[in-house]
Each structure stands twice: as C-alpha cells, then as structure tokens.
Design an enzyme around this catalytic site. Structure first.
Site, PDB file in Angstrom:
ATOM      1  N   VAL A   1       0.835  -1.206   0.000  1.00 22.30           N
ATOM      2  CA  VAL A   1       0.000   0.000   0.000  1.00 22.30           C
ATOM      3  C   VAL A   1       0.868   1.254   0.000  1.00 22.30           C
ATOM      4  O   VAL A   1       0.718   2.132  -0.849  1.00 22.30           O
ATOM      5  CB  VAL A   1      -0.953  -0.019   1.227  1.00 22.30           C
ATOM      6  CG1 VAL A   1      -1.645   1.329   1.386  1.00 22.30           C
ATOM      7  CG2 VAL A   1      -1.977  -1.128   1.071  1.00 22.30           C
TER       8      VAL A   1
ATOM      9  N   LYS B   1      16.738  -1.633   3.602  1.00 20.19           N
ATOM     10  CA  LYS B   1      15.580  -1.535   2.697  1.00 20.19           C
ATOM     11  C   LYS B   1      15.496  -0.125   2.109  1.00 20.19           C
ATOM     12  O   LYS B   1      15.206   0.042   0.925  1.00 20.19           O
ATOM     13  CB  LYS B   1      14.283  -1.872   3.437  1.00 20.19           C
ATOM     14  CG  LYS B   1      14.159  -3.348   3.762  1.00 20.19           C
ATOM     15  CD  LYS B   1      12.789  -3.693   4.293  1.00 20.19           C
ATOM     16  CE  LYS B   1      12.682  -5.189   4.551  1.00 20.19           C
ATOM     17  NZ  LYS B   1      11.475  -5.553   5.262  1.00 20.19           N
TER      18      LYS B   1
ATOM     19  N   LEU C   1      -6.605  -1.513  -3.035  1.00 17.75           N
ATOM     20  CA  LEU C   1      -5.824  -2.093  -4.135  1.00 17.75           C
ATOM     21  C   LEU C   1      -5.555  -3.579  -3.914  1.00 17.75           C
ATOM     22  O   LEU C   1      -5.511  -4.054  -2.777  1.00 17.75           O
ATOM     23  CB  LEU C   1      -4.505  -1.336  -4.333  1.00 17.75           C
ATOM     24  CG  LEU C   1      -3.472  -1.274  -3.212  1.00 17.75           C
ATOM     25  CD1 LEU C   1      -2.626  -2.526  -3.137  1.00 17.75           C
ATOM     26  CD2 LEU C   1      -2.577  -0.065  -3.428  1.00 17.75           C
ATOM     27  N   ARG C   2      -5.428  -4.287  -5.024  1.00 18.42           N
ATOM     28  CA  ARG C   2      -5.093  -5.719  -4.970  1.00 18.42           C
ATOM     29  C   ARG C   2      -3.651  -5.910  -5.380  1.00 18.42           C
ATOM     30  O   ARG C   2      -3.163  -5.185  -6.259  1.00 18.42           O
ATOM     31  CB  ARG C   2      -5.957  -6.510  -5.963  1.00 18.42           C
ATOM     32  CG  ARG C   2      -7.410  -6.598  -5.621  1.00 18.42           C
ATOM     33  CD  ARG C   2      -8.219  -7.008  -6.841  1.00 18.42           C
ATOM     34  NE  ARG C   2      -8.110  -6.007  -7.905  1.00 18.42           N
ATOM     35  CZ  ARG C   2      -8.631  -6.131  -9.123  1.00 18.42           C
ATOM     36  NH1 ARG C   2      -9.275  -7.227  -9.452  1.00 18.42           N
ATOM     37  NH2 ARG C   2      -8.509  -5.181 -10.037  1.00 18.42           N
TER      38      ARG C   2
ATOM     39  N   PHE D   1     -15.555 -12.864  -8.628  1.00 22.58           N
ATOM     40  CA  PHE D   1     -14.992 -13.203  -7.311  1.00 22.58           C
ATOM     41  C   PHE D   1     -15.702 -14.372  -6.636  1.00 22.58           C
ATOM     42  O   PHE D   1     -15.769 -14.467  -5.409  1.00 22.58           O
ATOM     43  CB  PHE D   1     -14.978 -11.972  -6.392  1.00 22.58           C
ATOM     44  CG  PHE D   1     -13.642 -11.776  -5.732  1.00 22.58           C
ATOM     45  CD1 PHE D   1     -12.586 -11.194  -6.414  1.00 22.58           C
ATOM     46  CD2 PHE D   1     -13.412 -12.208  -4.431  1.00 22.58           C
ATOM     47  CE1 PHE D   1     -11.350 -11.042  -5.822  1.00 22.58           C
ATOM     48  CE2 PHE D   1     -12.169 -12.062  -3.823  1.00 22.58           C
ATOM     49  CZ  PHE D   1     -11.143 -11.466  -4.535  1.00 22.58           C
TER      50      PHE D   1
ATOM     51  N   CYS E   1      -4.280 -10.144   3.396  1.00 26.52           N
ATOM     52  CA  CYS E   1      -5.427  -9.286   3.726  1.00 26.52           C
ATOM     53  C   CYS E   1      -6.684 -10.058   4.106  1.00 26.52           C
ATOM     54  O   CYS E   1      -7.168  -9.934   5.226  1.00 26.52           O
ATOM     55  CB  CYS E   1      -5.712  -8.370   2.552  1.00 26.52           C
ATOM     56  SG  CYS E   1      -4.276  -7.398   2.113  1.00 26.52           S
TER      57      CYS E   1
ATOM     58  N   ARG F   1       2.234 -15.110   1.760  1.00 26.61           N
ATOM     59  CA  ARG F   1       1.601 -15.062   3.078  1.00 26.61           C
ATOM     60  C   ARG F   1       0.234 -15.760   3.032  1.00 26.61           C
ATOM     61  O   ARG F   1      -0.567 -15.494   2.160  1.00 26.61           O
ATOM     62  CB  ARG F   1       1.454 -13.615   3.548  1.00 26.61           C
ATOM     63  CG  ARG F   1       2.791 -13.022   4.000  1.00 26.61           C
ATOM     64  CD  ARG F   1       2.677 -11.574   4.356  1.00 26.61           C
ATOM     65  NE  ARG F   1       2.541 -10.739   3.179  1.00 26.61           N
ATOM     66  CZ  ARG F   1       2.407  -9.404   3.224  1.00 26.61           C
ATOM     67  NH1 ARG F   1       2.374  -8.799   4.389  1.00 26.61           N
ATOM     68  NH2 ARG F   1       2.294  -8.704   2.119  1.00 26.61           N
TER      69      ARG F   1
HETATM   70  C1  UGA Z   1      -7.587  -8.044  -1.250  1.00 31.26           C
HETATM   71  C2  UGA Z   1      -8.775  -7.234  -1.796  1.00 31.26           C
HETATM   72  O1  UGA Z   1      -9.229  -7.832  -3.017  1.00 31.26           O
HETATM   73  C3  UGA Z   1      -8.387  -5.775  -2.070  1.00 31.26           C
HETATM   74  O2  UGA Z   1      -9.513  -5.024  -2.482  1.00 31.26           O
HETATM   75  C4  UGA Z   1      -7.823  -5.185  -0.762  1.00 31.26           C
HETATM   76  O3  UGA Z   1      -7.405  -3.835  -0.938  1.00 31.26           O
HETATM   77  C5  UGA Z   1      -6.645  -6.027  -0.297  1.00 31.26           C
HETATM   78  O4  UGA Z   1      -7.076  -7.387  -0.090  1.00 31.26           O
HETATM   79  C6  UGA Z   1      -6.158  -5.428   1.005  1.00 31.26           C
HETATM   80  O5  UGA Z   1      -6.912  -5.447   1.972  1.00 31.26           O
HETATM   81  O6  UGA Z   1      -5.074  -4.825   1.006  1.00 31.26           O
HETATM   82  P1  UGA Z   1      -5.442  -9.203  -2.386  1.00 31.26           P
HETATM   83  O7  UGA Z   1      -5.167  -9.787  -1.043  1.00 31.26           O
HETATM   84  O8  UGA Z   1      -4.343  -8.582  -3.149  1.00 31.26           O
HETATM   85  O9  UGA Z   1      -6.593  -8.081  -2.281  1.00 31.26           O
HETATM   86  O10 UGA Z   1      -5.987 -10.389  -3.302  1.00 31.26           O
HETATM   87  P2  UGA Z   1      -7.386 -10.869  -3.904  1.00 31.26           P
HETATM   88  O11 UGA Z   1      -7.393 -10.618  -5.341  1.00 31.26           O
HETATM   89  O12 UGA Z   1      -8.513 -10.320  -3.119  1.00 31.26           O
HETATM   90  O13 UGA Z   1      -7.289 -12.443  -3.657  1.00 31.26           O
HETATM   91  C7  UGA Z   1      -7.245 -12.977  -2.339  1.00 31.26           C
HETATM   92  C8  UGA Z   1      -7.292 -14.484  -2.368  1.00 31.26           C
HETATM   93  O14 UGA Z   1      -8.559 -14.942  -2.794  1.00 31.26           O
HETATM   94  C9  UGA Z   1      -6.278 -15.148  -3.308  1.00 31.26           C
HETATM   95  O15 UGA Z   1      -5.676 -16.246  -2.640  1.00 31.26           O
HETATM   96  C10 UGA Z   1      -7.116 -15.623  -4.478  1.00 31.26           C
HETATM   97  O16 UGA Z   1      -6.587 -16.758  -5.122  1.00 31.26           O
HETATM   98  C11 UGA Z   1      -8.413 -15.946  -3.779  1.00 31.26           C
HETATM   99  N1  UGA Z   1      -9.592 -15.906  -4.684  1.00 31.26           N
HETATM  100  C12 UGA Z   1      -9.980 -14.739  -5.242  1.00 31.26           C
HETATM  101  C13 UGA Z   1     -10.330 -17.063  -4.912  1.00 31.26           C
HETATM  102  O17 UGA Z   1     -10.002 -18.153  -4.397  1.00 31.26           O
HETATM  103  N2  UGA Z   1     -11.437 -16.980  -5.716  1.00 31.26           N
HETATM  104  C14 UGA Z   1     -11.841 -15.816  -6.295  1.00 31.26           C
HETATM  105  O18 UGA Z   1     -12.879 -15.822  -7.002  1.00 31.26           O
HETATM  106  C15 UGA Z   1     -11.088 -14.675  -6.049  1.00 31.26           C
END
Ligand code: UGA
Length: 432
Positions: A11, A35, A154-155, A250, A261, A325
C-alpha cells in the site's frame, strides 16, 4: 503538495509512487536502513508489475525521497499517511503496536502548520480515535493536526491500476479541513468519493474484505456439494451469477483464499465482533470453509496417488505476485512432506520466498516442465497465465503418471480427458 508515507509495503510504496507520478513531492519513511538503501536505488523490494518502472521514473524526477528520519519529512508535509502493517496476533486480533509507535513519532515531529494524519493501514473500529489521542498527547501544543481514515482497496498484482482506477475513494474524518485536503490530493484518481465519519471508514474496509472472503468461501462450499452430487460447480455458479443481484465475479472456487489481507481481516473482524458482544459465527464459518477447502484438496491427493512424488505449480497466494503469506501452497507442502512426499516446485515469482521457509526439504525447478519430470502427479495451486496454455502433451510425456490435481480449474475437463490425463479439479467430476 508535499506528503509523507510511513511504510513502504504494497500500500505505502504503490500509493507513494502514484502520487509522486502526479507531480507531488513524496517522502517515504521506513525503519530498516538496508531496505531504504534498496528503495533509493530503485529496487521496490516487493514484486508488483510496473512498480519498478514507476519507482525509477519518480526517483529520477526527484519527487520521491526515501528516509529513516521523520523530522524533515513530517515538517514539510501537509498530509502524512500511516501505511504500516497490522499483522494478526495469536488470537487473530490486529497487532496495532507499529501503528501507535509511528503515530507517536509523527506527533513529536509535527510543526505549527495544519497537517492531516491519514491512516491507510487496516485498523479496527476506534483505532483512529486512539491515534488522534496519541497525536494530541505528544505533539507540540502549537501544532495543528487532524486525523482521517483513508482505507485502501488495491489488490496485489494489479496495485497500480487499482490505485489509479479505484471504485471508491473513502475519506473518513470529522475535520472539514482534512477532508478538503484529501479530496484535493485524490483529484486525479477515478472513483466515487465517499465522505464519512471515522468509524464508518474503518468498517468499510473490513466489510469489503469480509464480503470478498464470503463470496469465495460460498463458492467453495457449493463446490463440496457439487463433488458429492455429480453437479458441475462452474455451470452452477455461471447460472447463479447471471442474476445481477448476485454476480459471478470473485466467486471462483479453488484452494481457498490466502494473502496478507483476506485471512487477516476476517480474523480481525471476528475479534472485533467478540469485543463488541456480537456473535461472529457467520465469519467463523467463512474461515472454517476456507480451511476445509485446503483439507479437501489434500485429501484428494492422498486418496488418489500411489507414489509419493509430486510437482507443484504455483506457490504465490495468487498470480502476479511473489507473496506467499497465508498461501495454500505452504499448507500443502507442509502436509505432503509430513506424508513422506518428495516435492518439486515451480513458480514464476515466489520460489525464493518459499525457499526461505522450506530450504532444501523440497526441489526448486527452473521451469514447469523440469518440475514434472518423472513425477507421479502434478498439483496446480495458482492460476499463473503461463500454465493455462502450456504444452500438456509434453507435460504428459515427461511425467511418470499422467495425473493432475487442479486447484484452480484452469483446464476444461474435456481437454485433459482427450489428452489421456487422470484429472481431479474443484467441484467438477473427476476424470479417472
Ligand atoms: C484483497 C482485496 O481484493 C483488495 O480489495 C484489498 O485492498 C486487499 O485485499 C487489502 O486489503 O489490502 P489481495 O489480497 O491482493 O486483495 O488479493 P485478492 O485478489 O482479493 O485475492 C485474495 C485471495 O482470494 C487469493 O488467494 C485468491 O486466489 C483468492 N480468490 C480470489 C479465490 O479463491 N477466488 C476468487 O474468485 C477470487
């Protein structure tokens, strides 16, 4: 505008680079000298598509300043963002010690001019009030300061795009002056503006992540039903998702959600609920299904393999990141090792991070083909693009037995069947 970010994780660093790219003068404060040196030299430390280029460009333009020192940065800044980690403690509660420590340091360096301290770290409801109290306790009496909560959505993997094209920009504060400054800073960013109070802003963040986790666990739960009944989860979810009230996005079943997250924030929301006297059973069920998803996948492997050697493709918690993680790969590797498996792994980005955990207990392959050489089965845990159209015939030739456990449903069942593989995926009927 001159602004500061305390923290240079996903972030902090991404947002700092984006705001610098808009022409702002941006300080980034860290606490590890090595770092900060790497960042000063254009090494983003984390793997995020496009980030190195953005970092180098803005370092060159002289708009990004990495430092260990609060004094100059805080004194010069109109807005100071707190973007440090809030890792889970043993009991799931978010560990806020770094947030509070940073707030104290910021307070001690505030000068007379009005400064907004805006928290981007994901923190339980009420934390910003505590930060405000710390700021008032330690600041110079002449320094004018206001607190705001500005959560980030953000992702990883698409962090720069998401920052520029946010669905919403949430600003929570009781200070109009703070809100005005934050609105001005965010002007170039797309997305609906939600101006609200501190508690609502804090809860918006947890609610979003908990809802995302809910969708995933729900899809995974339905995949269990499909496996027992002969139904096909993709067909079921496609049909259900056509309903605009539900949506298909999703809701991809797999080996569970990981990352820094979703697991952490669901845990934290459970804890917040308990502290508020609310029964968080619903959220506990989401976590339970997530763990069950991994256990079921492991059981599938153990039940359907005769020989204990396996290749694993995909180690990061999702594609386009090296982040492991809470990744399902860690769970799987540990359990398979415990069951006496010999494991070859391949991931385009996360191998070094996995090596730090498992060392020479597993073999690291230079590409997906090397990983499958002479193994009796292959497990796919992350849907990296490079696996989707890989030469499956070559894979079959290299493997000792043509057996795939696909934890992300990346291949059409018919395709792998026609190629002569035995194939187990999620919520779809196995090809035996
Ligand atoms: C997540 C949120 O999507 C963001 O909006 C948020 O800002 C972020 O956390 C945070 O709090 O900082 P992120 O952890 O980068 O983002 O990843 P995601 O794309 O949300 O995926 C999370 C997990 O869910 C992954 O392991 C992914 O493989 C899994 N997933 C996702 C599924 O198993 N199925 C899906 O349909 C979508």
């Amino acid at each position: 505008m001159t602004i500061t970010f305390v923290g240079h994780g996903y972030v902090g660093l991404v947002t700092a680079c984006v705001f610098a790219d808009f022409g702002n003068d941006v300080f980034v404060i860290g606490h590890t000298p090595s770092k900060i040196d790497r960042l000063k030299n254009g090494d983003p430390i984390i793997y995020e598509p496009g980030l190195k280029e953005l970092l180098e460009k803005n370092l060159k333009a002289g708009r990004l300043h990495f430092t260990l020192d609060y004094k100059e940065a805080i004194a010069a800044s109109k807005i100071v963002f707190i973007a440090v980690g809030t890792p889970p403690k043993e009991n799931g509660e978010a560990d806020l010690s770094i947030v509070f420590e940073v707030a104290e340091k910021i307070a001690k360096n505030l000068k007379g001019d009005f400064t907004v301290v805006s928290c981007k770290s994901t923190v339980p409801v009420g934390t910003n009030k505590k930060i405000e109290a710390i700021l008032y306790q330690y600041k110079n009496p002449n320094a004018e300061v206001a607190i705001a909560s500005c959560p980030e959505f953000l992702r990883e993997g698409t962090a720069i795009y998401d920052t520029l094209n946010a669905d919403r920009v949430v600003i929570g504060s009781s200070s109009q002056k703070a809100i005005d400054l934050l609105i001005e800073l965010h002007k170039p960013i797309n997305g609906k503006r939600i101006i609200t109070d501190l508690a609502s802003a804090e809860l918006i963040k947890y609610t979003s992540n908990a809802m995302l986790a809910t969708k995933i666990s729900f899809a995974n739960l339905i995949s269990f039903y499909c496996e027992k009944t002969g139904a096909d989860v993709e067909t079921v979810l496609d049909a259900v998702g056509i309903d605009k009230r539900i949506g298909r996005i999703f809701m991809n079943p797999g080996v569970g959600y990981g990352g820094s997250c979703l697991p952490k924030d669901v845990m934290a929301l459970i804890n917040i609920g308990k502290n508020l006297g609310i029964d968080p059973g619903f959220l506990e069920a989401i976590e339970k299904v997530n763990l069950q998803t991994r256990k079921n996948f492991l059981a599938k492997i153990l039940e359907n393999t005769n020989e204990k050697n396996i290749a694993i493709w995909g180690l990061s918690f999702k594609p386009d990141t090296d982040d492991i993680r809470f990744a399902s790969s860690l769970y799987l590797i540990e359990k398979l090792l415990g069951n006496g498996f010999k494991i070859n792994v391949y991931d385009p980005a996360a191998m070094e991070n996995v090596r730090k955990t498992f060392g020479d207990k597993i073999n690291y392959s230079k590409d997906p083909y090397e990983a499958v050489k002479n193994v009796s089965s292959l497990a796919i845990l992350t849907e990296w693009n490079e696996f989707k159209q890989i030469d499956l015939l070559k894979v079959k030739r290299l493997m000792k037995c043509p057996l795939i456990f696909d934890g992300r449903n990346i291949y059409p069942t018919d395709t792998v069947k026609a190629l002569g593989f035995k194939y187990f995926s999620i919520g779809r009927q196995p090809v035996k």
